[in-house]
Design a protein around this motif. Structure first.
Motif, short mmCIF file in Angstrom:
data_model
loop_
_atom_site.label_atom_id
_atom_site.label_comp_id
_atom_site.label_asym_id
_atom_site.label_seq_id
_atom_site.Cartn_x
_atom_site.Cartn_y
_atom_site.Cartn_z
N LYS A 189 -9.79 31.43 28.20
CA LYS A 189 -8.47 30.80 28.34
C LYS A 189 -8.16 30.56 29.82
CE LYS A 189 -3.98 31.28 26.15
NZ LYS A 189 -2.95 31.54 27.15
N ALA A 192 -10.12 27.59 30.94
CA ALA A 192 -9.56 26.37 30.32
C ALA A 192 -8.29 25.93 31.03
CB ALA A 192 -9.27 26.63 28.84
N GLU A 193 -7.59 26.92 31.61
CA GLU A 193 -6.31 26.59 32.25
C GLU A 193 -6.43 26.29 33.74
OE1 GLU A 193 -3.73 29.71 30.90
OE2 GLU A 193 -3.52 28.74 28.93
N PRO A 195 -6.58 24.04 36.63
CA PRO A 195 -6.07 22.67 36.56
C PRO A 195 -7.13 21.57 36.40
CG PRO A 195 -4.79 23.93 38.11
CD PRO A 195 -5.90 24.83 37.67
N LYS A 198 -8.48 21.74 32.78
CA LYS A 198 -7.43 21.33 31.84
C LYS A 198 -7.28 19.81 31.86
CE LYS A 198 -2.94 22.82 30.47
NZ LYS A 198 -1.60 23.02 30.87
N LYS A 199 -7.24 19.27 33.06
CA LYS A 199 -7.04 17.81 33.21
C LYS A 199 -8.21 17.05 32.57
CE LYS A 199 -6.05 14.49 36.87
NZ LYS A 199 -7.19 14.10 37.70
N TYR A 201 -10.17 17.86 30.08
CA TYR A 201 -10.17 17.84 28.62
C TYR A 201 -8.91 17.18 28.04
CZ TYR A 201 -14.60 20.11 28.62
OH TYR A 201 -15.93 20.35 28.80
N GLU A 202 -7.84 17.15 28.83
CA GLU A 202 -6.65 16.41 28.37
C GLU A 202 -6.95 14.92 28.32
OE1 GLU A 202 -3.03 19.25 29.89
OE2 GLU A 202 -3.56 17.49 31.08
N TYR A 212 -15.21 21.42 24.59
CA TYR A 212 -14.22 22.47 24.78
C TYR A 212 -13.31 22.57 23.56
CZ TYR A 212 -9.76 24.50 25.79
OH TYR A 212 -8.63 25.23 25.68
N ALA A 214 -10.18 25.39 22.16
CA ALA A 214 -9.53 26.69 22.34
C ALA A 214 -10.11 27.65 21.30
CB ALA A 214 -8.03 26.53 22.14
#
Ligand SMILES: N[C@@H](CCC(=O)N[C@@H](CS)C(=O)NCC(=O)O)C(=O)O
Length: 217
Positions: A189, A192-193, A195, A198-199, A201-202, A212, A214
């Motif tokens: 986690k 994954a967080e 930045p 996160k960006k 995979y967003e 990826y 969760a």
């Protein structure tokens, strides 16, 4: 001037995804050149060892995922300058490779039931031993990242491995395989967080980069 980079790989996460994350992490522009399995015969003879991934750097090919990962990690600032600290990162990375090697023979099993059985056995035995080693490493380093409180390419490689294991492509591996290891779940986690991760995979819209996922609660 920054080198022009072109990454050659199939349109799946596979051995290219860690490289993709590392380059994204460093904000390093690259061409993510992907192709379907049917197109492979056209490219195979052009690759240095007849395999991918290959990273073309200003037109010069670099093969072997481990070498490409280290190259990308250096560009992204994910390898410490200190020689011993860098060696400890390589050590952690080698442990992750060893874990991947536990499952490698299962890819070649043709019979679907035999494949599932081999993976279930791996998850119940050899993988558990390896996960315990990862927890020890993480704990000894302070519990944040594998070698300390700053992320390195070994952390990215482990994140990718864990995501792939529960990402739906590893039939036979129970999706709760990490539930016994709260330290590893928290680690996943945490990465994954970050930045840039996160960006990345967003912004994903195509299936091939979706390694990826969760972890289940
Ligand atoms: N040791 C190499 C192994 C590369 C490898 O096994 N590549 C596979 C895809 S994951 C491949 O190119 N398969 C097609 C072939 O061998 O013809 C690395 O880590 O890069």
């Amino acid at each position: 001037m920054a080198p022009a980079l072109k990454l050659w790989y199939f349109d799946i996460p596979g051995k290219a995804e860690t490289i993709r994350i590392l380059l994204n992490y460093g904000g390093i522009p690259f061409e993510d050149f992907t192709f379907k399995f049917e197109a492979w015969p056209e490219y195979k003879s052009k690759m240095p060892f007849g395999q991918v991934p290959v990273l073309e750097i200003d037109g010069k090919p670099l093969a072997q995922s481990a070498a490409i990962e280290r190259y990308a990690a250096k560009l992204a600032g994910l390898i410490p300058d200190d020689v011993f600290a860098a060696a400890k990162v390589d050590e952690a990375h080698a442990l992750i490779t060893e874990i991947q090697d536990v499952l490698a023979p299962t890819y070649a099993i043709k019979d679907p039931e035999a494949k599932i059985k081999a993976r279930q056995e791996a998850a119940a035995g050899p993988l558990k031993e390896k996960f315990a080693k990862l927890v020890s490493l993480l704990t000894a380093a302070g519990g944040i990242f594998l070698t300390g409180d700053a992320p390195t390419y070994a952390d990215i490689a482990l994140f990718k491995f864990m995501s792939g294991l529960v990402g739906g492509t590893m039939e036979g591996i129970p999706t709760d395989v990490f539930n016994e290891y709260p330290e590893l779940k928290a680690f996943h986690k945490r990465v994954a967080e970050l930045p840039p991760v996160k960006k990345m995979y967003e912004n994903v819209t195509e299936g091939h980069r979706l390694s990826y996922k969760a972890l289940p609660p």
